[in-house]
Design a protein around this motif. Structure first.
Motif, PDB file in Angstrom:
ATOM      1  N   TRP A   1       1.344   3.418  73.900  1.00 34.97           N
ATOM      2  CA  TRP A   1       1.053   2.396  72.888  1.00 34.97           C
ATOM      3  C   TRP A   1      -0.427   2.004  72.837  1.00 34.97           C
ATOM      4  CZ3 TRP A   1       4.538   1.728  76.997  1.00 34.97           C
ATOM      5  CH2 TRP A   1       3.971   1.180  78.164  1.00 34.97           C
ATOM      6  N   ALA A   2      -1.197   2.500  73.804  1.00 36.21           N
ATOM      7  CA  ALA A   2      -2.580   2.005  73.928  1.00 36.21           C
ATOM      8  C   ALA A   2      -3.588   2.894  73.199  1.00 36.21           C
ATOM      9  CB  ALA A   2      -2.961   1.905  75.396  1.00 36.21           C
ATOM     10  N   GLU A   3      -4.465   2.232  72.477  1.00 34.43           N
ATOM     11  CA  GLU A   3      -5.566   2.945  71.822  1.00 34.43           C
ATOM     12  C   GLU A   3      -6.739   1.986  71.722  1.00 34.43           C
ATOM     13  OE1 GLU A   3      -4.513   4.686  68.061  1.00 34.43           O
ATOM     14  OE2 GLU A   3      -6.590   5.214  67.621  1.00 34.43           O
ATOM     15  N   PHE A   4      -7.887   2.424  72.175  1.00 34.95           N
ATOM     16  CA  PHE A   4      -9.047   1.526  72.167  1.00 34.95           C
ATOM     17  C   PHE A   4     -10.292   2.321  71.784  1.00 34.95           C
ATOM     18  CE2 PHE A   4     -12.093  -1.538  74.080  1.00 34.95           C
ATOM     19  CZ  PHE A   4     -11.579  -2.706  73.532  1.00 34.95           C
ATOM     20  N   PRO A   5     -10.554   2.431  70.480  1.00 35.99           N
ATOM     21  CA  PRO A   5     -11.623   3.324  70.018  1.00 35.99           C
ATOM     22  C   PRO A   5     -13.015   2.706  70.196  1.00 35.99           C
ATOM     23  CG  PRO A   5     -10.545   2.279  68.143  1.00 35.99           C
ATOM     24  CD  PRO A   5      -9.876   1.750  69.379  1.00 35.99           C
ATOM     25  N   HIS A   6     -13.373   2.434  71.423  1.00 34.37           N
ATOM     26  CA  HIS A   6     -14.671   1.795  71.692  1.00 34.37           C
ATOM     27  C   HIS A   6     -15.286   2.363  72.960  1.00 34.37           C
ATOM     28  CE1 HIS A   6     -13.815  -1.304  68.706  1.00 34.37           C
ATOM     29  NE2 HIS A   6     -12.594  -1.396  69.237  1.00 34.37           N
ATOM     30  N   LYS A   7     -16.608   2.158  73.047  1.00 28.25           N
ATOM     31  CA  LYS A   7     -17.324   2.536  74.279  1.00 28.25           C
ATOM     32  C   LYS A   7     -17.318   1.319  75.205  1.00 28.25           C
ATOM     33  CE  LYS A   7     -21.251   5.285  75.653  1.00 28.25           C
ATOM     34  NZ  LYS A   7     -22.389   6.064  75.195  1.00 28.25           N
ATOM     35  N   VAL A   8     -16.787   1.510  76.406  1.00 34.27           N
ATOM     36  CA  VAL A   8     -16.684   0.383  77.329  1.00 34.27           C
ATOM     37  C   VAL A   8     -17.470   0.642  78.612  1.00 34.27           C
ATOM     38  CG1 VAL A   8     -14.365  -0.157  76.465  1.00 34.27           C
ATOM     39  CG2 VAL A   8     -14.615   1.209  78.548  1.00 34.27           C
ATOM     40  N   GLY A   9     -17.964  -0.440  79.192  1.00 34.33           N
ATOM     41  CA  GLY A   9     -18.549  -0.388  80.531  1.00 34.33           C
ATOM     42  C   GLY A   9     -17.547  -1.013  81.483  1.00 34.33           C
ATOM     43  N   LEU A  10     -17.192  -0.280  82.545  1.00 34.46           N
ATOM     44  CA  LEU A  10     -16.211  -0.805  83.487  1.00 34.46           C
ATOM     45  C   LEU A  10     -16.918  -1.648  84.551  1.00 34.46           C
ATOM     46  CD1 LEU A  10     -13.361  -0.900  84.820  1.00 34.46           C
ATOM     47  CD2 LEU A  10     -13.975   1.233  85.993  1.00 34.46           C
ATOM     48  N   HIS A  11     -16.479  -2.886  84.710  1.00 33.56           N
ATOM     49  CA  HIS A  11     -17.015  -3.715  85.797  1.00 33.56           C
ATOM     50  C   HIS A  11     -15.959  -3.859  86.885  1.00 33.56           C
ATOM     51  CE1 HIS A  11     -18.976  -6.834  88.083  1.00 33.56           C
ATOM     52  NE2 HIS A  11     -17.887  -7.563  88.012  1.00 33.56           N
TER      53      HIS A  11
ATOM     54  N   HIS B   1     -25.158  -3.045  81.134  1.00 36.10           N
ATOM     55  CA  HIS B   1     -24.060  -2.460  80.366  1.00 36.10           C
ATOM     56  C   HIS B   1     -24.454  -2.265  78.897  1.00 36.10           C
ATOM     57  CE1 HIS B   1     -20.590  -2.233  83.104  1.00 36.10           C
ATOM     58  NE2 HIS B   1     -21.182  -3.219  83.747  1.00 36.10           N
ATOM     59  N   HIS B   2     -25.128  -3.272  78.349  1.00 35.69           N
ATOM     60  CA  HIS B   2     -25.535  -3.192  76.944  1.00 35.69           C
ATOM     61  C   HIS B   2     -26.506  -2.029  76.730  1.00 35.69           C
ATOM     62  CE1 HIS B   2     -26.594  -4.319  72.910  1.00 35.69           C
ATOM     63  NE2 HIS B   2     -27.847  -4.518  73.248  1.00 35.69           N
ATOM     64  N   ASN B   3     -27.486  -1.916  77.619  1.00 37.30           N
ATOM     65  CA  ASN B   3     -28.459  -0.832  77.494  1.00 37.30           C
ATOM     66  C   ASN B   3     -27.812   0.541  77.648  1.00 37.30           C
ATOM     67  OD1 ASN B   3     -30.477  -2.696  77.102  1.00 37.30           O
ATOM     68  ND2 ASN B   3     -31.136  -2.711  79.257  1.00 37.30           N
ATOM     69  N   ALA B   4     -26.701   0.589  78.366  1.00 37.59           N
ATOM     70  CA  ALA B   4     -25.996   1.871  78.538  1.00 37.59           C
ATOM     71  C   ALA B   4     -25.117   2.180  77.329  1.00 37.59           C
ATOM     72  CB  ALA B   4     -25.147   1.833  79.807  1.00 37.59           C
ATOM     73  N   GLY B   5     -25.097   1.271  76.364  1.00 40.00           N
ATOM     74  CA  GLY B   5     -24.369   1.523  75.129  1.00 40.00           C
ATOM     75  C   GLY B   5     -22.955   0.972  75.079  1.00 40.00           C
ATOM     76  N   ALA B   6     -22.621   0.100  76.015  1.00 36.67           N
ATOM     77  CA  ALA B   6     -21.260  -0.441  76.026  1.00 36.67           C
ATOM     78  C   ALA B   6     -21.077  -1.486  74.923  1.00 36.67           C
ATOM     79  CB  ALA B   6     -20.963  -1.065  77.393  1.00 36.67           C
ATOM     80  N   GLU B   7     -19.966  -1.356  74.175  1.00 30.78           N
ATOM     81  CA  GLU B   7     -19.605  -2.416  73.217  1.00 30.78           C
ATOM     82  C   GLU B   7     -18.845  -3.517  73.930  1.00 30.78           C
ATOM     83  OE1 GLU B   7     -17.495  -0.709  69.675  1.00 30.78           O
ATOM     84  OE2 GLU B   7     -17.923   1.155  70.755  1.00 30.78           O
ATOM     85  N   TYR B   8     -18.079  -3.103  74.928  1.00 30.94           N
ATOM     86  CA  TYR B   8     -17.253  -4.033  75.697  1.00 30.94           C
ATOM     87  C   TYR B   8     -17.536  -3.874  77.184  1.00 30.94           C
ATOM     88  CZ  TYR B   8     -14.061  -5.010  71.789  1.00 30.94           C
ATOM     89  OH  TYR B   8     -13.510  -5.411  70.612  1.00 30.94           O
ATOM     90  N   ILE B   9     -17.419  -4.990  77.903  1.00 29.25           N
ATOM     91  CA  ILE B   9     -17.279  -4.891  79.354  1.00 29.25           C
ATOM     92  C   ILE B   9     -15.804  -5.115  79.638  1.00 29.25           C
ATOM     93  CG2 ILE B   9     -17.777  -5.995  81.580  1.00 29.25           C
ATOM     94  CD1 ILE B   9     -20.612  -6.476  80.619  1.00 29.25           C
TER      95      ILE B   9
ATOM     96  N   GLY C   1      -2.356  -2.395  74.816  1.00 31.45           N
ATOM     97  CA  GLY C   1      -2.407  -1.938  73.440  1.00 31.45           C
ATOM     98  C   GLY C   1      -3.338  -2.702  72.511  1.00 31.45           C
ATOM     99  N   ALA C   2      -4.137  -3.603  73.060  1.00 29.69           N
ATOM    100  CA  ALA C   2      -5.103  -4.297  72.198  1.00 29.69           C
ATOM    101  C   ALA C   2      -6.045  -3.270  71.576  1.00 29.69           C
ATOM    102  CB  ALA C   2      -5.889  -5.327  73.016  1.00 29.69           C
ATOM    103  N   ARG C   3      -6.407  -3.484  70.309  1.00 26.09           N
ATOM    104  CA  ARG C   3      -7.289  -2.524  69.617  1.00 26.09           C
ATOM    105  C   ARG C   3      -8.740  -3.002  69.611  1.00 26.09           C
ATOM    106  NH1 ARG C   3      -3.318   0.095  70.021  1.00 26.09           N
ATOM    107  NH2 ARG C   3      -2.258   1.402  68.457  1.00 26.09           N
ATOM    108  N   ALA C   4      -8.937  -4.297  69.822  1.00 31.47           N
ATOM    109  CA  ALA C   4     -10.299  -4.859  69.816  1.00 31.47           C
ATOM    110  C   ALA C   4     -10.295  -6.150  70.614  1.00 31.47           C
ATOM    111  CB  ALA C   4     -10.755  -5.127  68.401  1.00 31.47           C
TER     112      ALA C   4
END
Lengths: 464, 247
Positions: free
Chosen positions: B121-131, B203-211, B244-247
């Motif tokens: 059920w999960a889809e997350f079309p974003h670039k994320v930085g894992l903390h 994280h931002h400089n590495a291009g992450a939209e989300y942490i 399953g959150a999309r954003a």
């Protein structure tokens, strides 16, 4: 007079206001950490070395009296005079007496954290002895009348223009000459004549070897070798925990030391001192200064394993952003925060709290001291000894009570102020206020999880 | 297996969505989950401040609430670390030992116990930085630590990799502490906020939209730093993405 605790938070805040210094300091030390990592990756046996080093140190500390006596006997056979100093005062008196006996008025020395611990320069100088530090960073700190801010790189918090100004004042060089090469040359030109004419030389030391009665000094500038060999009189000061049993053990520590410290495979100079030079005299002062007491502390004795590499400082995100001087102590950073309270519990009561207890220090420590766990334990000890600020203590007491009472807690979470009835509002709010100084508060929400669950699960259950 | 769900105070009050996602996710995975209504706190804030005896009431209540469950699951690494490793303000009865032994942080529970291999059920079309919080990283060891030079592994990354569309940003200092540190965030606010700012910028400089993180406390702090300094980055709990959150 009551001793005031070091205000690390305030000193750190001041350090943070100076962007160029902050950035340089953080990046320089992070670079050392990176280089350390590279060295680690080159040695597949790295973790085994750490384990071995830790075991050797623990074994030695557990049998310290025997090994110290063995060292003393063997050192004497080598023609070295061995002295025992119970504390800083005795150490300084011994140094003073040796110098007086030789009529020595000029002392050159290499870096030694123990002499900082004993505040030796402040003792000798009024007695007519000129003490000259020969390590470049340490000399900069001496001229600027500051403690070393780092165990290995004492002036790492300074930028080149800072050094130019200090040298201009003392060596009459151009205050705007920001060329490191020419500044180093100025120091060289100023130091050489002092070294050549000194009456006595002093070094610290990294390792004492019990089976041979010898000791080892690791440096990068060669200044310890000049300090110890140019004058005929060499005094070496070492803490009693510097001991290893056998020459063979050194291999483990020498491989770990500089790799952990600077990320270089070995220091430029690793000098073994086996006895006085021809016609000269060599003295070793073995300093306790609280170490025996620390050895008896069940939760903290392993801090004596420390080989003073500074790796914990380089990796510490708090240290990198607050600078060594913010700790207000001879030993700064994570290792300082667990050692300093043994010197003065009240004065250094704040230091175990100058940490997020993230644990990186423990991971880089070449002798596996559980630094962050000791920070946690120190917090407990300090709370038990009533060394916590009153407001913090009260808030924790109040919070602790509240957390034990679900109904009262729920009322508090839901926005009423019952929780605050045991404490005047302004006290609590003042204590929590700093959150918002450089940060936004979390956004308010319509519904707590608790209330959502009640509405969406419990009611549903009942309806079924 | 009967699961007791613990929702830490700051998630309850400020980030209920992370709690709801944790519950819904466990339910989707077919688990029998209950949230005891009388829960408050695990005792960590008091214990970490050195005031261990003040943690006793919270710890005792925690055991009363959770002793009856086979597993206790919480979307927080530092609370799990406290219960598992430091929970000693009260006598260590059989109930206390049971609770300490069977408490899991959500990611390790999904990865090690349930061994979940898909989140269809999960889809997350974003670039994320894992903390990774220091609690999950260096205490619970849910990922490899840079200081030890051990072979790479990451339980949260393993789980997130099963999410459709997700991509990862690589910050320069992936496992440097973000500076939250509990009461440290208040008593040493200047350093804490600076560490937080450096972290979100990395994280931002590495291009992450989300942490994305398994620890909301770190993100509460980081979000505060990002918003104050205008760093355009968003925050989401790992449970929300896996649910399953999309954003």
């Amino acid at each position: 007079m009551k001793v005031k605790p070091v205000n690390h938070a305030k000193a750190a805040e001041e350090f943070l206001e100076d962007a160029p210094h902050l950035t340089f300091h953080d990046e320089r030390l992070w670079d050392m950490r990176q280089k350390r990592d590279q060295q680690m990756h080159l040695l597949p046996e790295w973790q085994d070395l750490r384990t071995r080093a830790s075991e050797i140190k623990e074994h030695t500390l557990a049998n310290l009296p025997e090994y110290l006596e063995q060292f003393e006997a063997n050192a004497k056979k080598n023609g070295i005079h061995v002295h025992w100093a119970a504390d800083g005062a005795e150490h300084n008196r011994i140094v003073g007496e040796i110098l007086e006996k030789h009529g020595a008025k000029s002392l050159i020395k290499s870096k030694s954290m123990v002499t900082e611990e004993c505040d030796m320069r402040a003792y000798l100088e009024p007695r007519g002895v000129t003490v000259t530090e020969t390590d470049l960073g340490e000399r900069i700190q001496q001229l600027d009348d500051q403690l070393p801010s780092h165990i290995v790189v004492p002036a790492v918090h300074k930028l080149v223009p800072d050094v130019a100004k200090i040298f201009a004042k003392n060596y009459h060089t151009d205050p705007n000459d920001n060329d490191p090469q020419s500044l180093a040359e100025a120091q060289r030109m100023a130091a050489r004549p002092v070294i050549l004419t000194a009456d006595a030389g002093m070094t610290g030391g990294n390792f004492l070897v019990a089976e041979t009665g010898t000791f080892v000094v690791c440096t990068n500038e060669g200044n310890a070798d000049l300090s110890s060999t140019v004058p005929n009189l060499h005094i070496a000061t070492l803490g009693i925990e510097r001991l290893v049993p056998r020459m063979a053990d050194l291999g483990v520590f020498v491989r770990l030391l500089s790799r952990s410290a600077l990320g270089s495979p070995i220091t430029q100079y690793t000098t073994h001192f086996r006895g006085p030079q021809k016609g000269g005299e060599m003295h070793i002062i073995l300093v306790d200064n609280g170490r025996s007491t620390r050895l008896g502390m069940e939760e903290f004795w392993t801090s004596l394993k420390c080989i003073r590499c500074g790796a914990c400082m380089n990796t510490c995100p708090v240290y990198r952003r607050s600078g060594g001087l913010s700790y207000g102590a001879v030993y700064s950073g994570p290792i300082g925060a667990i050692i300093d309270p043994t010197f003065n519990e009240r004065k250094y009561s704040t230091l175990p709290f100058a940490s997020t207890m993230n644990g990186s220090c423990t991971n880089v420590c070449p002798v596996k001291i559980n630094i962050h766990e000791q920070l946690y334990k120190w917090r407990r000890v300090l709370a038990e000894h009533h060394e916590l600020p009153f407001v913090k203590r009260e808030i924790m007491h109040m919070a602790g009570k509240l957390m034990g009472q679900p109904k009262l807690y729920r009322t508090a979470i839901n926005g009423t102020e019952v929780a605050l009835s045991t404490m005047p509002r302004f006290v609590l709010y003042n204590w929590l206020n700093p959150w918002g100084k450089h940060r936004e508060l979390p956004h308010p929400v319509k519904q707590t999880f608790h209330s959502w669950y009640k509405q969406n699960r419990l009611k549903k259950d009942k309806a079924q | 297996m009967k699961i007791g769900l613990f929702i830490p105070c700051y998630i309850d009050a400020f980030y209920p969505n992370a709690g709801i996602a944790t519950l819904e996710l466990l339910e989707k995975l077919g688990q029998d989950v209950e949230y005891p209504m009388d829960q408050t706190c695990c005792g960590q804030p008091m214990a970490n401040s050195g005031c261990n005896s003040d943690a006793a009431a919270a710890e005792a209540l925690f055991v009363r609430n959770f002793a009856k469950y086979d597993a206790i699951v919480m979307p927080s690494g530092s609370c799990t670390h406290h219960v598992r490793d430091n929970f000693d303000a009260i006598p260590q009865t059989e109930d206390v030992k049971h609770v300490r032994k069977n408490t899991y942080e959500l990611v390790e529970f999904l990865h090690d116990i349930l061994k979940v291999d898909a989140f269809p059920w999960a889809e997350f079309p974003h670039k994320v930085g894992l903390h990774n919080s220091c609690g999950t990283l260096r205490a619970l060891r849910t990922a490899s630590m840079s200081e030890l030079g051990e072979p790479f592994f990451s339980k949260p990354m393993d789980l997130l990799s099963k999410v459709k569309g997700i991509t990862f940003a690589t910050p320069k200092r992936p496992d440097e502490c973000c500076g939250f540190g509990g009461t440290f965030s208040v008593t040493e606010e200047a350093i804490s906020a600076r560490m937080g700012l450096d972290k979100v910028r990395d994280h931002h400089n590495a291009g992450a939209e989300y942490i994305v993180s398994a620890d909301t406390s770190c993100m509460m702090h980081q979000q505060g730093c990002a918003e104050r300094n205008g760093v355009p980055i968003r925050f989401i709990h790992i449970a929300e993405i896996l649910n399953g959150a999309r954003a």
